[in-house]
Design a protein around this motif. Structure first.
Motif: not given
Length: 193
Positions: A47-69
């Motif tokens: 939900x929020x990781x793409x906003x980091x990328x759009x703003x120029x950050x090298x964005x990485x998202x982590x979650x423990x739920x494989x389906x969510x990833x």
């Protein structure tokens, strides 16, 4: 919860996203090096990781739920990277170091030992003068329903970090009982040593 389609935390996304945008702008402006690497802890379906990328950050998202990833990977932008990883064992994922961490609702759902483990993991992955932005509901009589943490609990989990600011988070669009939890944005910085 994802399998059942019960994801109440995603309802807060639009309100949290607007505030996050302003906080990310401030971080980019105050960093002498500009943007860098950012880790979204407990990213869910991205939900929020793409906003980091759009703003120029090298964005990485982590979650423990494989389906969510998997759901997060199917979204845009393709510049964001998603990894199945436990927020309480970040160091084992070999992710490298980060200049910015965001935690929107993950930390508040952890027990004290798990919170301390997340704090240790974030500290291990933090570059010099890294920043942590955390959105968490406050403790309330509804804690069993919506979780929540106090400022003291945040500070206890990040003893090597300096708490720079605590701001009230917007509650627009939050239904009951979440609108009774006094959500806060915490901004912490790892001091240069």
């Amino acid at each position: 919860m994802y399998r059942l389609g019960i994801t109440p935390w995603e309802r807060y996304g639009a309100v949290a996203g607007a505030q996050l945008g302003a906080l990310l702008d401030r971080e980019a402006e105050t960093r002498s090096a500009g943007t860098g690497r950012a880790l979204d802890i407990g990213c869910g379906r991205g939900q929020f990781t793409p906003e980091l990328a759009r703003r120029g950050w090298e964005a990485v998202g982590v979650d423990i739920v494989p389906e969510a990833i998997e759901a997060a990977r199917s979204k845009e932008p393709a510049e964001a990277t998603y990894v199945v990883s436990d927020a309480t064992d970040l160091a084992s994922a070999n992710l490298g170091t980060f200049d910015l961490f965001i935690d929107i609702g993950c930390f508040q759902g952890l027990g004290k030992d798990q919170q301390a483990a997340e704090g240790r993991g974030v500290t291990a992955l933090a570059a010099r003068e890294a920043t942590l932005l955390m959105l968490a509901f406050g403790p309330s009589r509804y804690r069993r329903l919506v979780e929540g943490v106090s400022q003291a609990e945040v500070e206890a989990a990040f003893p090597e970090w300096e708490l720079l600011e605590v701001e009230d988070a917007a509650t627009d669009g939050l239904g009951w009982p979440m609108n009774r939890t006094s959500p806060k944005w915490y901004r912490l910085r790892r001091p240069t040593r």
